[in-house]
Design a protein around this motif. Structure first.
Motif, mmCIF file in Angstrom:
data_model
loop_
_atom_site.group_PDB
_atom_site.id
_atom_site.type_symbol
_atom_site.label_atom_id
_atom_site.label_comp_id
_atom_site.label_asym_id
_atom_site.label_seq_id
_atom_site.Cartn_x
_atom_site.Cartn_y
_atom_site.Cartn_z
ATOM 1 N N GLN A 192 0.821 -1.215 0.000
ATOM 2 C CA GLN A 192 0.000 0.000 0.000
ATOM 3 C C GLN A 192 0.855 1.265 0.000
ATOM 4 O OE1 GLN A 192 -3.282 0.004 -0.528
ATOM 5 N NE2 GLN A 192 -3.020 -2.197 -0.723
ATOM 6 N N GLY A 193 2.183 1.102 0.057
ATOM 7 C CA GLY A 193 3.070 2.257 -0.019
ATOM 8 C C GLY A 193 3.710 2.661 1.291
ATOM 9 N N PHE A 194 3.348 1.997 2.391
ATOM 10 C CA PHE A 194 3.944 2.337 3.684
ATOM 11 C C PHE A 194 5.359 1.811 3.794
ATOM 12 C CE2 PHE A 194 -0.474 2.761 5.363
ATOM 13 C CZ PHE A 194 -0.331 4.017 5.928
ATOM 14 N N ASP A 195 6.185 2.547 4.507
ATOM 15 C CA ASP A 195 7.532 2.116 4.857
ATOM 16 C C ASP A 195 7.525 1.781 6.346
ATOM 17 O OD1 ASP A 195 10.318 1.673 4.647
ATOM 18 O OD2 ASP A 195 10.691 3.674 5.439
ATOM 19 N N VAL A 196 7.852 0.535 6.702
ATOM 20 C CA VAL A 196 7.880 0.135 8.110
ATOM 21 C C VAL A 196 9.139 0.721 8.745
ATOM 22 C CG1 VAL A 196 7.932 -1.789 9.732
ATOM 23 C CG2 VAL A 196 6.621 -1.997 7.616
ATOM 24 N N GLU A 197 8.942 1.729 9.598
ATOM 25 C CA GLU A 197 10.073 2.356 10.287
ATOM 26 C C GLU A 197 10.512 1.555 11.497
ATOM 27 O OE1 GLU A 197 9.572 6.417 11.418
ATOM 28 O OE2 GLU A 197 9.675 7.113 9.361
ATOM 29 N N GLU A 198 9.547 0.938 12.163
ATOM 30 C CA GLU A 198 9.865 0.224 13.390
ATOM 31 C C GLU A 198 8.855 -0.896 13.598
ATOM 32 O OE1 GLU A 198 10.282 1.363 18.110
ATOM 33 O OE2 GLU A 198 10.345 2.971 16.626
#
Length: 134
Positions: free
Chosen positions: A68-74
């Motif tokens: 969906q375009g999210f970047d998992v930061e943590e």
């Protein structure tokens, strides 16, 4: 659909927090045994909420978030053992088992979370995601 909608309405640079329960946590074995016993006994084998609740593995959740375009930061994994302490509707804590034994389980949980292979069997994963500028 919920992840897609969260991405759509989030401002560029915004942060989204979500979580998922792990179908491969250490509670899997007791759940499987319980379901087997109920099935053998001719009882309804569905758990409460089973028809509306769906386990998603942490790997699958990260794949869906990324698609969906999210970047998992943590990502933070929580709870190796089932939660023992519960907060009631009146705001007071109560224990499913004795307070003393519950506190021992909590100490054991802290120790188990230090073992990488065991930590992968945690009950829940929480994700901090960011929508980057387009």
């Amino acid at each position: 659909r919920a992840i897609s909608e969260a991405y759509r309405v989030l401002r560029d640079g915004g942060i989204y927090l979500c979580n998922t329960s792990n179908p491969y946590d250490l509670g899997f074995l007791p759940r499987a045994i319980s379901k087997g016993i109920r099935k053998i006994g001719g009882k309804d084998v569905k758990s409460k909420g089973e028809e509306i609740f769906q386990y998603i593995s942490p790997k699958e959740m990260k794949r869906m978030l990324g698609s969906q375009g999210f970047d998992v930061e943590e990502e933070k994994k929580l709870g190796i053992l089932a939660p023992i302490e519960v907060r009631g509707k009146n705001g007071k804590d109560f224990y499913l088992i004795s307070e003393s034994l519950s506190k021992r389980f909590e100490k054991l949980d802290i120790i188990l979370e230090r073992i990488p292979i065991i930590k992968g069997l945690s009950i829940m994963s929480i994700y901090k995601l960011r929508k980057w500028y387009q």
